[in-house]
Motif scaffolding. Sequence first.
Motif: not given
Ligand code: AMP
Length: 114
Positions: A4-6, A30-33, A86-88, A95-97
């Motif tokens: 898990c990346i987080f 967020d890495i992609n603000p 919150v994207n559930n 995208t990040v679970f």
């Molecule tokens: P979601 O689509 O709601 O799951 O959002 C996942 C978010 O995580 C996205 O806005 C990504 O830009 C962000 N993200 C992914 N990897 C990283 C990272 N290493 N550091 C910071 N934000 C990230």
Amino acid sequence: MSDCIFCRIRDGEIPSDKVYEDDLVLAFRDINPQAPVHILVIPKKHVARLADLKECDQEVAGRIQLVIGEIARQEGIAEDGFRVVVNNGVRANQTVFHLHYHVLGGRDFSWPPG
Ligand code: AMP
């Protein structure tokens, strides 16, 4: 090592731009603000989705609400207004679970969201 990346950000295995941390909660940019201010607030405990929170998670769930307000004040977006998302799950584009609250501010937002 977690896949898990987080969790890896929490554990310091992946760098992040941290804005807040306590015993239960971590927040980083967020890495992609998607806005001038875009911060992710996460429970340190791995919970995949909002809907997976349990009774025993009440403290962290409540703490996150307070932390969001604190971060908004710290970032100077509390008075003008900001959005919390919150994207559930897959249909909501999660995208990040690992549960995360997007805190977005510094621009205008429309409604309904896309
Ligand atoms: P979601 O689509 O709601 O799951 O959002 C996942 C978010 O995580 C996205 O806005 C990504 O830009 C962000 N993200 C992914 N990897 C990283 C990272 N290493 N550091 C910071 N934000 C990230």
